[in-house]
Scaffold this motif. Structure first.
Motif, PDB file in Angstrom:
ATOM      1  N   THR B  43       0.838  -1.209   0.000  1.00 28.95           N
ATOM      2  CA  THR B  43       0.000   0.000   0.000  1.00 28.95           C
ATOM      3  C   THR B  43       0.870   1.256   0.000  1.00 28.95           C
ATOM      4  OG1 THR B  43      -1.808  -1.116   1.143  1.00 28.95           O
ATOM      5  CG2 THR B  43      -1.737   1.284   1.321  1.00 28.95           C
ATOM      6  N   ASP B 180      -5.490  -1.077  -5.062  1.00 29.17           N
ATOM      7  CA  ASP B 180      -4.980  -1.581  -3.790  1.00 29.17           C
ATOM      8  C   ASP B 180      -5.978  -2.583  -3.206  1.00 29.17           C
ATOM      9  OD1 ASP B 180      -3.561  -2.065  -1.541  1.00 29.17           O
ATOM     10  OD2 ASP B 180      -3.882  -0.100  -0.614  1.00 29.17           O
ATOM     11  N   GLU B 181      -5.707  -3.841  -3.409  1.00 27.26           N
ATOM     12  CA  GLU B 181      -6.601  -4.906  -2.931  1.00 27.26           C
ATOM     13  C   GLU B 181      -8.063  -4.578  -3.205  1.00 27.26           C
ATOM     14  OE1 GLU B 181      -5.763  -6.657   0.810  1.00 27.26           O
ATOM     15  OE2 GLU B 181      -3.702  -5.919   0.862  1.00 27.26           O
TER      16      GLU B 181
HETATM   17 MG   LIG Z   1      -2.230  -2.814   2.062  1.00 33.34          MG
END
Ligand SMILES: [Mg+2]
Ligand SMILES: Nc1ncnc2c1ncn2[C@@H]1O[C@H](COP(=O)(O)OP(=O)(O)O)[C@@H](O)[C@H]1O
Lengths: 228, 261
Positions: B43, B180-181
Motif C-alpha cells: 500500500t 490496492d486490494e
Molecule cells: Mg495494504
C-alpha cells in the motif's frame, strides 16, 4: 381577568418591541458566530503550533467562564478600566457590546462542533479527492462540507435553541430585550405596575419561536437524510 | 520505452524503513501484479506513486518525464504535485466514494472541476459538461452499471461501489491505474464481478498495477508479477515463473499459504 384584557394591548406592544431586540441579537449572533466559529475551528486544528495553542486557549477560557461575566467585562472594561467607553451609553451601544460578547461566546462553542464534524469525515474522502486531482479547497467545499454539515446539524440545533434563551442574559447590561420589557411592568411602566403576568407571558414568545426553529432544523436534518 | 520507471524508492515511518530501495519499470499496456504478505509495504508503494506519501529517496518517471526526484527539490513543489497525480489513478480497498453524490456524479465530479481550468471553459461550458456526462455514462455502462447511475453509494452493494470507483478513476484517463486490494473489502460472492471488469480493462491494454491477494486472478491477468517482502522486491518475473518456479524460498512459503489454504 378583565384587567388583564385591558392591559393586554399595552403589554403586547411592549413585549413585541422587546422581542424584536431579542430576535435581532439572535440573528446577529448566528450571522457572526457561524463563520467565526469555522475560522476558530481551523485555528485550533492548525499545524502551525502557536495558532493552534492560541485558539484552544481562547476556546477554553470562553467555554470555561459564564457568558454573563463575559458580557459584563466586554461592556464595562473599555469604559471603566481603559477610560475609553467605545460602546457609548445608548441602547445601540449596549446592543453592539452584547453582539460582540454573544458572537465570541457562541463562535467558540460552534468551533468545537465544527471540529468534531470535520474530524469525523474519514481521511479516505480527502485522499480520494487528492488522487482525482482536486485542490484542498475543492475537496473541502465539494466533498467534505456537506458530510460535515450532516453530522453537525443535531448538535448545532441544540446550541441554536440554547442561544434563543441565552439572549435574555443581555438584560444584565440593560439591553431592552423581552425579559426586560416584561419585568418593566412589575416596577411600573405605561400606567401598569405590580404585574408579574407580563413577565410570565414572555415564555409564550420563546416557546413559539423555538417551536418554529425546531421544525425548521429537523426539516434540514431530514433533507440531509438522502445520503449516509 | 517504459511508461513507468521507479528507481530506488525508500520510505520510513518513525525511523522504521517500510520501503527499502524499490526499483521496477512497467511497459505501456502491461499489467503488473504486486503480491506479498500484509505489512510488506504494498500500500505504501502505491501511495508513493500517487503522491499521497512523499518518498525519502528515489525517482519516479512517467513517459520519460521525471515526476519526482528526491535529489531535485524543484520536483516536489506542492503546486505541481496535483497535476502530477493525474498520471496515476488509484482504486482504494474501501472504495472511498463520495456519499452525497450519485454514482454518475461521483464519476463526473473531478473531471468537471478540472474542466474549469480549460481556457475555453466559459465559451463551451454546456458542451464540455455534456461531453463529461456522456463519457461518464459510457464508463458506468462498461462497468455493467447502466441501471445504477442515479443511485447513491449507500444504495449500492460493495461490488457495485467498487465498480463505480473504478469508473471514477478511469474518467480522468490516467496513464497508469493502480488498485490496492480492490476486492479485499468485499463479500466473496461479490469479488467476481469486480475482477471481471479489471480483466476486461486488461484485455483493452490498460496499463495497471494491481495489489491483490487473489492469486489465480494475478496469475491470469498479469504480464509481470512482483513479490514484496519486508519492504524489498524479493522476486520479479512473468507470472508463470513466479507462481510455478519461484526462485526464493520466501516466495514459495508465501504461495503455499494460498494453494493449501
Ligand atoms: Mg495494504
Ligand atoms: N502512515 C503510517 N505511519 C506509520 N506506519 C505506517 C504508516 N503507513 C503504513 N505504516 C506501516 O508500514 C508497514 C507497511 O504497511 P503497508 O504499506 O500498508 O503494507 P501492505 O499494504 O503490504 O499490507 C506496516 O507495518 C504499517 O504499519
Amino acid at each position: 381577568m378583565e384587567q388583564i384584557m385591558e392591559q393586554m394591548p399595552i403589554v403586547l406592544h411592549s413585549l413585541n418591541i422587546g422581542f424584536l431586540q431579542t430576535l435581532k441579537l439572535f440573528f446577529v449572533t448566528l450571522l457572526g458566530a457561524l463563520p467565526l466559529g469555522l475560522l476558530i475551528s481551523f485555528g485550533s486544528m492548525s499545524r502551525f503550533r502557536p495558532l493552534g495553542i492560541f485558539s484552544k486557549l481562547v476556546v477554553g477560557i470562553v467555554r470555561g467562564t459564564p457568558l454573563m461575566i463575559q458580557l459584563l467585562i466586554i461592556f464595562y472594561f473599555p469604559g471603566l478600566v481603559l477610560h475609553n467607553p467605545i460602546w457609548g451609553s445608548g441602547e445601540a451601544g449596549r446592543f453592539t457590546a452584547a453582539s460582540v460578547s454573544f458572537i465570541l461566546n457562541y463562535a467558540c462553542y460552534f468551533s468545537e462542533i465544527y471540529r468534531g464534524g470535520i474530524q469525523s469525515v474519514p481521511i479516505g474522502q480527502e485522499e480520494a479527492g487528492l488522487v482525482l486531482g482536486m485542490t484542498k479547497t475543492q475537496i473541502f467545499f465539494r466533498v467534505k462540507l456537506l458530510q460535515m454539515i450532516k453530522r453537525i446539524v443535531p448538535p448545532m440545533s441544540n446550541e441554536i435553541i440554547t442561544l434563543v434563551k441565552d439572549t435574555s442574559l443581555a438584560r444584565i447590561i440593560a439591553l431592552q430585550e423581552i425579559i426586560w420589557a416584561g419585568q418593566a411592568f412589575m416596577k411600573g411602566s405605561q400606567g401598569i405596575s405590580g404585574q408579574i403576568w407580563p413577565l410570565f407571558f414572555t415564555a409564550v414568545y420563546y416557546l413559539i419561536f423555538n417551536g418554529i426553529l425546531t421544525v425548521l432544523l429537523s426539516r434540514l436534518e431530514k433533507k440531509l437524510d438522502y445520503f449516509r | 520505452m517504459a511508461i513507468l520507471e521507479v528507481e530506488h524508492i525508500c520510505k520510513s515511518f518513525n525511523h522504521t524503513e517500510i520501503l527499502k530501495d524499490i526499483s521496477f519499470s512497467l511497459e505501456k499496456g502491461q499489467v503488473l501484479s504486486i503480491i506479498g504478505s500484509s505489512g510488506s509495504g504494498k500500500t505504501t508503494l502505491l501511495r508513493c506513486l500517487n503522491f499521497l506519501e512523499h518518498p525519502d529517496r528515489g525517482v519516479i518517471r512517467v513517459n520519460g518525464e521525471t515526476l519526482l526526484d528526491t535529489e531535485n527539490p524543484s520536483t516536489w513543489q506542492e503546486s505541481s504535485i496535483r497535476k502530477k497525480r493525474l498520471h496515476f489513478g488509484l482504486v482504494f480497498q474501501s472504495f472511498n466514494l463520495f456519499p452525497q453524490y450519485t454514482a454518475l456524479e461521483n464519476v463526473m465530479l473531478a473531471k468537471e472541476l478540472l474542466a474549469k481550468e480549460q481556457p475555453d471553459y466559459k465559451k463551451r461550458k454546456k458542451e464540455i459538461h455534456e461531453e463529461i456526462r456522456v463519457h461518464a455514462q459510457e464508463l458506468l455502462r462498461q462497468m455493467g452499471l447502466e441501471n445504477r447511475m442515479g443511485n447513491y453509494p449507500h444504495q449500492l452493494s460493495g461490488g457495485q461501489c467498487q465498480r463505480v470507483a473504478i469508473a471514477r478513476a478511469l474518467a480522468l484517463q490516467p496513464d497508469i491505474l493502480c488498485f490496492d486490494e480492490p476486492t479485499s473489502a468485499l463479500d466473496p460472492e461479490l469479488t467476481g464481478e469486480v475482477l471481471k471488469v479489471i480483466r476486461e480493462l486488461a484485455d483493452k491494454n490498460t496499463t495497471m498495477i494491481i495489489v491483490t491477494h487473489e492469486m489465480s486472478f494475478a496469475r491470469d491477468v498479469a504480464s509481470e508479477v512482483i513479490f514484496m517482502d519486508d519492504g524489498y522486491i524479493l522476486e520479479q518475473g512473468d507470472p508463470h515463473q513466479v507462481f510455478e518456479h519461484p526462485k526464493e524460498e520466501r516466495t514459495r512459503q508465501f504461495l503455499s499459504h494460498f494453494t493449501q489454504g
